[in-house]
Design an enzyme around this catalytic site. Structure first.
Site, PDB file in Angstrom:
ATOM      1  N   GLU A 165      -4.500   3.629  -8.083  1.00 37.49           N
ATOM      2  CA  GLU A 165      -5.780   4.145  -7.590  1.00 37.49           C
ATOM      3  C   GLU A 165      -5.934   5.565  -8.115  1.00 37.49           C
ATOM      4  O   GLU A 165      -5.129   6.445  -7.806  1.00 37.49           O
ATOM      5  CB  GLU A 165      -5.866   4.134  -6.058  1.00 37.49           C
ATOM      6  CG  GLU A 165      -7.251   4.610  -5.629  1.00 37.49           C
ATOM      7  CD  GLU A 165      -7.429   4.884  -4.156  1.00 37.49           C
ATOM      8  OE1 GLU A 165      -6.638   4.412  -3.324  1.00 37.49           O
ATOM      9  OE2 GLU A 165      -8.403   5.609  -3.849  1.00 37.49           O
ATOM     10  N   HIS A 214       0.836  -1.207   0.000  1.00 37.79           N
ATOM     11  CA  HIS A 214       0.000   0.000   0.000  1.00 37.79           C
ATOM     12  C   HIS A 214       0.867   1.253   0.000  1.00 37.79           C
ATOM     13  O   HIS A 214       1.709   1.428   0.890  1.00 37.79           O
ATOM     14  CB  HIS A 214      -0.860  -0.042   1.264  1.00 37.79           C
ATOM     15  CG  HIS A 214      -1.947   0.970   1.323  1.00 37.79           C
ATOM     16  ND1 HIS A 214      -2.237   1.675   2.466  1.00 37.79           N
ATOM     17  CD2 HIS A 214      -2.841   1.392   0.394  1.00 37.79           C
ATOM     18  CE1 HIS A 214      -3.268   2.468   2.252  1.00 37.79           C
ATOM     19  NE2 HIS A 214      -3.649   2.324   0.987  1.00 37.79           N
ATOM     20  N   HIS A 226      -1.905  11.058  -1.809  1.00 34.62           N
ATOM     21  CA  HIS A 226      -3.181  10.525  -1.337  1.00 34.62           C
ATOM     22  C   HIS A 226      -4.202  11.631  -1.077  1.00 34.62           C
ATOM     23  O   HIS A 226      -5.307  11.625  -1.617  1.00 34.62           O
ATOM     24  CB  HIS A 226      -2.956   9.711  -0.059  1.00 34.62           C
ATOM     25  CG  HIS A 226      -4.220   9.169   0.518  1.00 34.62           C
ATOM     26  ND1 HIS A 226      -5.025   9.909   1.364  1.00 34.62           N
ATOM     27  CD2 HIS A 226      -4.842   7.983   0.365  1.00 34.62           C
ATOM     28  CE1 HIS A 226      -6.076   9.198   1.705  1.00 34.62           C
ATOM     29  NE2 HIS A 226      -5.995   8.014   1.120  1.00 34.62           N
TER      30      HIS A 226
HETATM   31  O1  G3P Z   1      -6.572   1.387  -3.024  1.00 31.23           O
HETATM   32  C1  G3P Z   1      -6.798   0.868  -1.764  1.00 31.23           C
HETATM   33  C2  G3P Z   1      -6.742   1.926  -0.688  1.00 31.23           C
HETATM   34  O2  G3P Z   1      -5.592   2.704  -0.878  1.00 31.23           O
HETATM   35  C3  G3P Z   1      -7.954   2.803  -0.692  1.00 31.23           C
HETATM   36  O3  G3P Z   1      -7.992   3.727   0.334  1.00 31.23           O
HETATM   37  O4  G3P Z   1      -7.661   5.932   1.338  1.00 31.23           O
HETATM   38  O5  G3P Z   1      -5.810   4.272   1.406  1.00 31.23           O
HETATM   39  O6  G3P Z   1      -6.413   5.375  -0.729  1.00 31.23           O
HETATM   40  P1  G3P Z   1      -6.926   4.875   0.587  1.00 31.23           P
HETATM   41 MG    MG Z   2      -5.094   4.351  -2.122  1.00 31.32          MG
END
Ligand code: G3P
Ligand code: MG
Length: 246
Positions: free
Chosen positions: A115, A13, A55
């Site tokens: 993403e 992540h 993010h």
């Molecule tokens: O893509 C999975 C996850 O990253 C989604 O939530 O807020 O961490 O971008 P966030």
């Molecule tokens: Mg994400």
């Protein structure tokens, strides 16, 4: 029929979770050092339309800048320190463009989950530009990136410019009609908040030909539950805890 799935189960992540400044190249290199072959990143647009990795919509948490990231041109974003907030060891680390990370992944044979995280109001445009750039960068590559987004408009934008790059709908809740939307967008996967998966939901989603992935899984018990449920992918911060060979 379920789409063929070239991606590994384990996905780091934002590069390496919290061990390095999220969404910087330092983080992806650290995730790779821990053996990870696939990464998740968050992509949005600068004011002049350059896809870059961050993010939050605003700059304060992960850079030394102020205000909305998408309001600045890339020439200004490129001057920011995106590592000093994390640790002295990473002070001066720059924000990467999506193209920077794409080149790193392609050169090393790594898989990427992009993403699409639009600045509010720019959902479709962000999808279009990320799609266009990714189609160009990954042209001729055997494995394409995987797009995901919480925003259906962003996935529709990506489909318009890169229809061949697979798409996944991200779900934090099971909102009304979400699976119809995923189907209408030609998605190949659902990426859920991991707590939402149970036997019935896995059967339903797999039964409709979609892959089943989870975010953000940081505990052993939660990962084991998802593996026992037969799900396909796990996005984790804990590159130091989970061996991606498992
Ligand atoms: O893509 C999975 C996850 O990253 C989604 O939530 O807020 O961490 O971008 P966030
Ligand atoms: Mg994400």
């Amino acid at each position: 029929m379920t789409t063929p799935w070239p991606y590994p189960r384990w996905i780091a992540h934002r590069g390496a979770g919290k061990l390095a400044p999220e969404n910087t190249l330092a983080a992806f290199r650290l995730g790779a050092q821990h053996g990870y072959r696939m990464f998740e990143c968050d992509a949005k647009l600068s004011a002049d339309g350059v896809p870059f990795l961050m993010h939050d919509a605003t700059l304060e948490r992960t850079t030394n800048g102020h205000g909305t990231g998408g309001d600045l041109p890339w020439s200004a974003l490129a001057q920011l320190d995106a590592g000093g907030w994390h640790s002295r060891a990473h002070a001066g680390e720059p924000l990467p463009t999506l193209e920077n990370l794409a080149r790193y992944c392609i050169a090393n044979g790594y898989f990427l989950n992009i993403e699409i995280k639009p600045t509010p109001g720019l959902e479709e445009k962000t999808g279009q530009v990320v799609g266009e750039l990714s189609a160009r960068l990954w042209q001729g590559q055997a494995v394409q990136p995987l797009f995901s987004s919480f925003k259906p408009e962003a996935l529709a934008g990506a489909r318009a410019t890169a229809p061949h790059i697979p798409r996944a709908l991200l779900l934090d809740t099971l909102w009304d009609g979400c699976f119809d939307v995923a189907r209408d967008l030609g998605c190949v996967a659902i990426v859920c908040n991991h707590a939402l998966w149970d036997r019935a939901l896995v059967a339903q989603v797999k039964g409709s030909g979609l892959r089943t992935l989870s975010y953000t899984v940081n505990d052993d018990w939660a990962a084991q539950r998802l593996i026992d449920l037969g799900t396909d992918g796990i996005i984790t911060d804990r590159v130091d805890l989970f061996s991606p060979a498992g």
